[in-house]
Write a protein that holds these residues in place. Sequence first.
Motif, PDB file in Angstrom:
ATOM      1  N   ASP A  15      29.599  24.022  39.191  1.00 27.34           N
ATOM      2  CA  ASP A  15      30.338  23.073  38.348  1.00 27.34           C
ATOM      3  C   ASP A  15      29.296  22.702  37.346  1.00 27.34           C
ATOM      4  OD1 ASP A  15      32.588  22.899  40.192  1.00 27.34           O
ATOM      5  OD2 ASP A  15      31.738  21.215  41.286  1.00 27.34           O
ATOM      6  N   GLY A  16      29.979  22.426  36.224  1.00 19.31           N
ATOM      7  CA  GLY A  16      29.077  22.191  35.029  1.00 19.31           C
ATOM      8  C   GLY A  16      28.549  23.200  34.215  1.00 19.31           C
ATOM      9  N   GLY A  18      30.225  25.323  32.313  1.00 20.42           N
ATOM     10  CA  GLY A  18      30.976  25.535  31.259  1.00 20.42           C
ATOM     11  C   GLY A  18      31.849  26.747  31.221  1.00 20.42           C
ATOM     12  N   THR A  21      35.338  26.397  29.339  1.00 23.94           N
ATOM     13  CA  THR A  21      35.149  26.241  27.790  1.00 23.94           C
ATOM     14  C   THR A  21      34.809  27.642  27.199  1.00 23.94           C
ATOM     15  OG1 THR A  21      34.112  24.152  27.677  1.00 23.94           O
ATOM     16  CG2 THR A  21      33.308  25.713  25.963  1.00 23.94           C
ATOM     17  N   ARG A 146      26.459  17.439  33.404  1.00 25.26           N
ATOM     18  CA  ARG A 146      27.749  17.798  32.664  1.00 25.26           C
ATOM     19  C   ARG A 146      28.640  17.305  33.111  1.00 25.26           C
ATOM     20  NH1 ARG A 146      26.369  24.127  30.857  1.00 25.26           N
ATOM     21  NH2 ARG A 146      24.871  23.570  29.229  1.00 25.26           N
ATOM     22  N   ALA A 147      28.908  17.532  34.541  1.00 24.71           N
ATOM     23  CA  ALA A 147      30.125  17.066  35.305  1.00 24.71           C
ATOM     24  C   ALA A 147      30.342  15.636  35.277  1.00 24.71           C
ATOM     25  CB  ALA A 147      30.134  17.439  36.766  1.00 24.71           C
ATOM     26  N   ARG A 149      29.103  13.672  32.765  1.00 22.06           N
ATOM     27  CA  ARG A 149      29.557  13.280  31.378  1.00 22.06           C
ATOM     28  C   ARG A 149      31.081  13.490  31.061  1.00 22.06           C
ATOM     29  NH1 ARG A 149      24.585  15.608  29.786  1.00 22.06           N
ATOM     30  NH2 ARG A 149      25.477  17.465  29.226  1.00 22.06           N
ATOM     31  N   ARG A 150      31.596  14.702  31.794  1.00 17.35           N
ATOM     32  CA  ARG A 150      33.017  14.988  31.273  1.00 17.35           C
ATOM     33  C   ARG A 150      33.813  14.016  32.308  1.00 17.35           C
ATOM     34  NH1 ARG A 150      32.469  20.566  34.243  1.00 17.35           N
ATOM     35  NH2 ARG A 150      33.667  20.240  36.248  1.00 17.35           N
TER      36      ARG A 150
END
Length: 218
Positions: A15-16, A18, A21, A146-147, A149-150
């Motif tokens: 996870d995280g 990318g 994307t 990152r996870a 933050r999203r």
Amino acid sequence: MPEARARFITLEGGDGAGKTTQARRLAEALSAAGHPVLRTREPGGSPGAERIRRLLLDGTGFEPVAEAMLHFAARREHVVRTIWPALAAGITVICDRFADSTLAYQGAGQGLDRTVWSLLRALALGDFAPDLTLVMDVPVSLGHARAIRRGVVDRYEELEGSFHDRVRAAFLAIAAAEPDRCVVIDASCDPDTVFAAVWAAVSTRGVRQPAHPLPISS
């Protein structure tokens, strides 16, 4: 780009990393280059598989063998209803996660015996496998940040760090064991740099012929 043909490309990783994307950017780039593309995901990707996805991600949790069985049930539906018809129509398929994720998460992460994974894989997929797998590698701490933050934290993200260390190690081991299929991408960089590596891998990597699919059940 090498001679065009429909290919099955998967993106794997924790996870995280990318994956979503980069899958979107890759699909856009291939489409702009004139290649018909279908972008999909797992678990999910077909109506039946999406129903199983909701079961898997609702926070309940299952015993590892039962959870793996659900993943492969969803995968069989996905492959039969979505992936094989697209490939047969000459459409390149880009998938966010596939069977490697079950080996990494339920196998290394939750202790599922690899023999069980192999049996389920053979039953659901036969010899069918991706032409190319991009393993998006990122340090666990960065992926977790990152996870967060999203704002998308699933039940796996709530597990202890050692779980994610095992998952990351499993993806790297899969890539090391199957270098003809897998390319490790450093996903810790900015998205443009990561995509340059993704595009280089897809553009220049020698891709083997796809395995002949199992007959589609009526």
